[in-house]
Scaffold this motif. Structure first.
Motif, PDB file in Angstrom:
ATOM      1  N   VAL A  15      13.018  34.559  29.355  1.00 45.24           N
ATOM      2  CA  VAL A  15      12.751  35.515  30.312  1.00 45.24           C
ATOM      3  C   VAL A  15      12.493  37.013  29.475  1.00 45.24           C
ATOM      4  O   VAL A  15      13.204  37.276  28.593  1.00 45.24           O
ATOM      5  CB  VAL A  15      14.100  35.603  31.119  1.00 45.24           C
ATOM      6  N   GLN A  18      13.987  40.252  34.180  1.00 47.22           N
ATOM      7  CA  GLN A  18      14.491  39.398  35.261  1.00 47.22           C
ATOM      8  C   GLN A  18      14.233  39.766  36.613  1.00 47.22           C
ATOM      9  O   GLN A  18      13.852  39.052  37.472  1.00 47.22           O
ATOM     10  CB  GLN A  18      16.198  39.482  35.057  1.00 47.22           C
ATOM     11  N   ARG A  19      13.945  41.094  36.708  1.00 43.51           N
ATOM     12  CA  ARG A  19      13.537  41.738  38.079  1.00 43.51           C
ATOM     13  C   ARG A  19      12.635  42.941  37.714  1.00 43.51           C
ATOM     14  O   ARG A  19      12.826  43.918  37.368  1.00 43.51           O
ATOM     15  CB  ARG A  19      14.877  42.625  38.664  1.00 43.51           C
ATOM     16  N   PHE A  21      10.689  39.229  38.090  1.00 41.23           N
ATOM     17  CA  PHE A  21      11.054  38.129  37.114  1.00 41.23           C
ATOM     18  C   PHE A  21       9.592  37.707  36.211  1.00 41.23           C
ATOM     19  O   PHE A  21       8.663  37.681  36.788  1.00 41.23           O
ATOM     20  CB  PHE A  21      11.157  36.579  37.841  1.00 41.23           C
ATOM     21  N   ASP A 187       7.588  30.920  43.004  1.00 36.68           N
ATOM     22  CA  ASP A 187       7.027  31.620  42.070  1.00 36.68           C
ATOM     23  C   ASP A 187       5.594  32.054  41.759  1.00 36.68           C
ATOM     24  O   ASP A 187       5.075  33.034  41.299  1.00 36.68           O
ATOM     25  CB  ASP A 187       7.871  31.481  40.563  1.00 36.68           C
TER      26      ASP A 187
END
Ligand code: MTE
Ligand code: MO
Length: 372
Positions: A15, A18-19, A21, A187
């Protein structure tokens, strides 16, 4: 939290943010399969993932005067001939972390994994535009795409491609509703995304809500104020985004996925693996690998599907098995690819450094240790 409704992701992904993503598969998983499994396909989101109902989903196709506007349900899209192709999608920021090592850049720290390959199926954009009455006209025109993801001010993700590419049946631009035989994962744009073979990831608009034919490129931030390349000496005080074209076709690219940088291997034989790809449908014709930092070269074996000339939309995976030169305690492994226009990769990253860290395609280098 606008991201509370984002989908659950595969734990193997590395990752970067994360935000929103953003994540890439680890290199050794990336080249384990020619077709990247959906759960580990790299993900690049600018905004929260919308949760769209396939029953009420509608795609709006808006044309200039003289053309029909269409409002298409998923069932309407299924009525167009279904077209399926294998294509590689790469983010303009793939391998950005190597530029960061030269000088700071603005962007996510992608390693070599902001690239993946899938079989995409859907309606051809040219068939949908033809239904709306479009013809390729002489004047410059663009097809603009808008996503159904948006920021708190209501601004949606958007991008555009030239109308000539959109209308060319040989360019195979898709309004895709399937990825590797499955409905698109959330996604990756459920229920419909654009797939533009040979073109930078940023134009493959996900969660597609609107397609329109316009005299100008999309006015979105991501078309006009991002995803452009500049000279290494241009900084944030001097940059003029209007002076550079938007990135469309990407340059030739390759990277080593095994062994990994810093790894220790046994003396005897070493197996080196990686991927190679070029934009615009240009086929990779050769990958050269060096074990001595670029002094001498060996030609790698290319795996993967044979592709149509000028329509080589997907990567080639490659490998080389080579004896470790006697007495060597370390190896500087390098790879570089050549496409069918004989385009090559630059040997170092410094001369192609740019403030946004895009188009990073220098020779890929991995330093490893050898145990006797
Ligand atoms: N489409 C929408 N609607 N929103 C986005 O944030 N990101 C773009 C493109 N399409 C994006 C989008 C970028 S920059 C890339 S590289 C690709 O989607 C990534 O596609 P993927 O997440 O399926 O790998
Ligand atoms: Mo991207």
């Amino acid at each position: 939290d606008p991201y509370a409704d984002d989908p659950v992701r595969h734990p193997a992904l590395k990752v970067n943010s994360q935000r929103p993503f953003n994540a890439e598969p680890p290199p050794e998983l990336l080249t384990e399969n020619y077709i990247t499994p959906n759960p580990i396909f790299f993900t690049r989101n600018h905004l929260p993932v919308p949760n769209l109902d396939p029953e009420t989903y509608r795609l709006h196709v808006v044309g200039p005067p003289g053309c029909q506007s269409l409002c298409l349900s998923l069932d309407d899209l299924y009525q167009f001939p279904k077209h399926e192709i294998t294509i590689t999608l790469q983010c303009a920021g793939n391998r950005r972390s190597e530029m960061t090592r030269i000088k700071e850049v603005k962007g996510l720290e992608w390693n070599t994994g902001a690239i993946s390959t899938a079989r995409w199926a859907g309606a051809r954009l040219c068939d949908v535009l033809a239904k709306a009455g479009h013809q390729l006209c002489g004047t410059e025109a663009h097809v603009c795409f808008e996503g159904l993801d948006s920021d708190p001010t209501g601004t949606a993700y958007g991008a555009s491609i030239p109308l000539a590419r959109a209308m060319d049946p040989e360019a195979e631009v898709l309004l895709a509703y399937e990825m590797n035989g499955q409905p698109l994962p959330r996604d990756h744009g459920f229920p419909v995304r654009v797939v533009v073979p040979g073109v930078v990831g940023a134009r493959h608009v996900k969660w597609l809500g609107k397609v329109s034919v316009e005299p100008e490129e999309s006015y979105s931030h991501w078309q006009r104020r991002d995803y452009k390349g500049f000279s290494p000496s241009v900084d944030w005080d001097t940059v003029d985004f209007d002076s550079a074209p938007s990135i469309q076709e990407l340059p030739v690219q390759s990277a080593i996925t095994e062994p990994k940088d810093g790894e220790t291997v046994q003396s005897g034989e070493v197996t080196i693996k990686g991927y190679a790809w070029s934009g615009g449908g240009r086929a990779v014709v050769r990958v050269d690998v060096s074990l001595d930092g670029g002094l001498t070269w060996q030609v790698a074996e290319l795996d993967g599907e044979e592709q149509c000339p000028r329509k080589a939309w997907a990567w080639r995976l490659w490998q080389l098995q080579a004896p470790v030169p006697a007495g060597k305690k370390e190896l500087n492994i390098v790879c570089k690819a050549v496409d069918d226009s004989y385009n090559v990769q630059p040997d170092t990253v410094a001369p192609i450094w740019n403030l946004r860290g895009v188009l990073s395609n220098a020779w890929h280098r991995v330093h490893i240790h050898v145990t006797p």
